[in-house]
Structures are given as structure tokens and as C-alpha cells.
Scaffold this motif. Structure first.
Motif, PDB file in Angstrom:
ATOM      1  N   GLN A   1      -3.263   2.469  -2.730  1.00  0.00           N
ATOM      2  CA  GLN A   1      -2.288   0.952  -2.073  1.00  0.00           C
ATOM      3  C   GLN A   1      -2.512  -0.005  -2.429  1.00  0.00           C
ATOM      4  O   GLN A   1      -4.336  -0.582  -2.583  1.00  0.00           O
ATOM      5  N   ALA A   2      -1.906  -1.092  -2.879  1.00  0.00           N
ATOM      6  CA  ALA A   2      -1.756  -2.561  -3.271  1.00  0.00           C
ATOM      7  C   ALA A   2      -2.195  -3.676  -2.491  1.00  0.00           C
ATOM      8  O   ALA A   2      -1.423  -4.371  -1.929  1.00  0.00           O
ATOM      9  N   GLY A   3      -3.061  -3.539  -1.388  1.00  0.00           N
ATOM     10  CA  GLY A   3      -2.721  -3.822   0.507  1.00  0.00           C
ATOM     11  C   GLY A   3      -3.274  -4.893   0.860  1.00  0.00           C
ATOM     12  O   GLY A   3      -3.868  -5.938  -0.716  1.00  0.00           O
ATOM     13  N   ALA A   4      -3.033  -5.186   1.417  1.00  0.00           N
ATOM     14  CA  ALA A   4      -4.216  -6.886   1.661  1.00  0.00           C
ATOM     15  C   ALA A   4      -5.330  -6.635   1.762  1.00  0.00           C
ATOM     16  O   ALA A   4      -6.224  -8.028   0.838  1.00  0.00           O
ATOM     17  N   LYS A   5      -6.556  -5.612   1.750  1.00  0.00           N
ATOM     18  CA  LYS A   5      -7.357  -5.706   1.542  1.00  0.00           C
ATOM     19  C   LYS A   5      -7.849  -5.544  -0.196  1.00  0.00           C
ATOM     20  O   LYS A   5      -9.020  -6.161  -0.427  1.00  0.00           O
ATOM     21  N   THR A   6      -7.154  -4.966  -1.285  1.00  0.00           N
ATOM     22  CA  THR A   6      -7.091  -4.813  -2.544  1.00  0.00           C
ATOM     23  C   THR A   6      -6.813  -6.613  -2.541  1.00  0.00           C
ATOM     24  O   THR A   6      -7.775  -6.750  -3.745  1.00  0.00           O
ATOM     25  N   ARG A   7      -5.605  -7.001  -2.359  1.00  0.00           N
ATOM     26  CA  ARG A   7      -5.386  -8.320  -2.636  1.00  0.00           C
ATOM     27  C   ARG A   7      -6.497  -9.471  -2.253  1.00  0.00           C
ATOM     28  O   ARG A   7      -7.252 -10.280  -2.701  1.00  0.00           O
ATOM     29  N   ALA A   8      -7.402  -9.075  -1.305  1.00  0.00           N
ATOM     30  CA  ALA A   8      -8.356 -10.091  -0.581  1.00  0.00           C
ATOM     31  C   ALA A   8      -9.729  -9.588  -1.616  1.00  0.00           C
ATOM     32  O   ALA A   8     -10.296 -11.153  -1.629  1.00  0.00           O
ATOM     33  N   ALA A   9      -9.981  -8.703  -1.760  1.00  0.00           N
ATOM     34  CA  ALA A   9     -10.465  -8.580  -2.812  1.00  0.00           C
ATOM     35  C   ALA A   9     -10.701  -8.852  -4.188  1.00  0.00           C
ATOM     36  O   ALA A   9     -11.674  -9.611  -4.798  1.00  0.00           O
ATOM     37  N   LEU A  10      -9.334  -9.558  -4.712  1.00  0.00           N
ATOM     38  CA  LEU A  10      -9.041  -9.542  -6.116  1.00  0.00           C
ATOM     39  C   LEU A  10      -9.446 -11.047  -5.885  1.00  0.00           C
ATOM     40  O   LEU A  10      -9.898 -11.375  -6.998  1.00  0.00           O
ATOM     41  N   SER A  11      -8.604 -11.134  -4.971  1.00  0.00           N
ATOM     42  CA  SER A  11      -8.354 -13.333  -4.735  1.00  0.00           C
ATOM     43  C   SER A  11     -10.139 -13.318  -5.161  1.00  0.00           C
ATOM     44  O   SER A  11     -11.005 -14.102  -5.269  1.00  0.00           O
TER      45      SER A  11
END
Length: 178
Positions: free
Chosen positions: A119-129
Motif C-alpha cells: 500500500q502506498a499510503g501515508a507512511k510510505t509517502r512520508a518515508a519517500l518524502s
């Protein structure tokens, strides 16, 4: 952004195909019959309208997995995830992103490890950022390399597990990796 990605994808996928080694069966514009039916198309696959294929791509492989929310952070990563999702499924694409981000976090010093749930959710987006804030444009290139490495390895494994897939490996690697 997604309109260009869809146009490029449809150009690669072409029109109607019914390859005997393809377990997905007949496709048009890269959309399998099963996906077309699941999204309400009842006509012959040879006649699937391009506009319907575009809508399926946008809804199923861009909006549903949340790549529209990754695009403002990392447009090249979002485009790669979209293409991988079309060919392998959104869960696989999201899992590749999570798997790649985990070892790039320097033992969780830069951001927490992610559960690899696809899942490309909030935690994944935060890690990417966090990763991109630290590594910048060169980091995005490294992350793309990691995503392509994972994708290429999967194509090779699919052919090793099912020799009929060897009919597709060259095209997969040429069109989708790197």
C-alpha cells in the motif's frame, strides 16, 4: 501527468492481442478481458474503446493505489509505479517501493522501516518524502534504479517458474525496465 503516462502506455501495449502463452487472455490497449469485465465493459475485446481503457487505467492503476498523491512528491517514481502496477499489480508496485525504501533509510536513522504491505499510503509517502529531502534528485534516480532492479528480477523469476513466459521476457525488459 497521468494523461501522458496513459498515452505512452497504450502506445507500448498496442491494440488487440490474444497471445496463446498469455494467461491473461485477450487484451486491447493492454487491458485484459477480466479487468474490462470487472469494470463494466461487456462488448467484444477487439472493440474495447480507447476511452474506456484510459478510464480503467486512471481509476484502477493511478487513483486507487494513490499514485496521484505520490506524483507531487516524486513524479518519476509515480510514473514508474503506475507502469509497474499495470503490468504486475498495484500491490506488487507498492511493495517494490517499500522494499526499496527500507534499506535506503540507513538502519531506520532517516525514517522508520515500512511494513511491506503493497500500500502506498501515508507512511510510505512520508518515508519517500524523507528520503528525497535527504538525497534530492540523485536519490530519486537511485530509487528508480532499485525499483527497476526489483521489477527485472521478478520478470526473470516469472520466466524461470513458467517457461511459457519466456515469450514475453525480452519485451518486458525492453519496454518496462530502465
Amino acid at each position: 501527468m497521468i494523461e501522458q503516462q496513459i498515452d505512452e502506455l497504450i502506445a507500448r501495449e498496442g491494440g488487440y492481442v490474444n497471445h496463446p502463452a498469455d494467461r491473461g487472455g485477450p487484451t486491447r490497449w493492454g487491458i485484459t478481458e477480466a479487468v474490462a469485465r470487472a469494470h463494466g465493459y461487456a462488448g467484444p475485446m477487439r472493440e474495447l474503446p480507447r476511452v474506456e481503457a484510459e478510464a480503467i487505467y486512471r481509476r484502477l492503476y493511478w487513483l486507487r493505489p494513490g499514485y496521484d498523491r505520490i506524483a507531487p512528491i516524486a513524479p518519476r517514481i509515480a510514473a514508474e509505479l503506475f507502469d509497474t502496477a499495470v503490468n504486475m499489480g498495484a500491490g506488487v508496485a507498492g511493495g517494490f517501493l517499500q522494499r526499496a525504501l527500507n534499506p535506503l533509510n540507513r538502519n531506520a536513522r532517516d525514517y522508520p522501516d515500512l511494513a511491506v504491505d503493497g500500500q502506498a499510503g501515508a507512511k510510505t509517502r512520508a518515508a519517500l518524502s524523507a528520503f528525497l529531502k535527504l538525497r534530492g534528485a540523485s536519490g530519486e534516480g537511485v530509487l528508480l534504479t532499485a525499483l527497476n532492479a526489483l521489477q527485472g528480477e521478478r520478470y526473470i523469476r516469472l520466466a524461470e517458474q513458467r517457461p511459457a513466459n519466456e515469450a514475453f521476457v525480452y519485451g518486458w525488459l525492453a519496454a518496462r525496465v530502465g
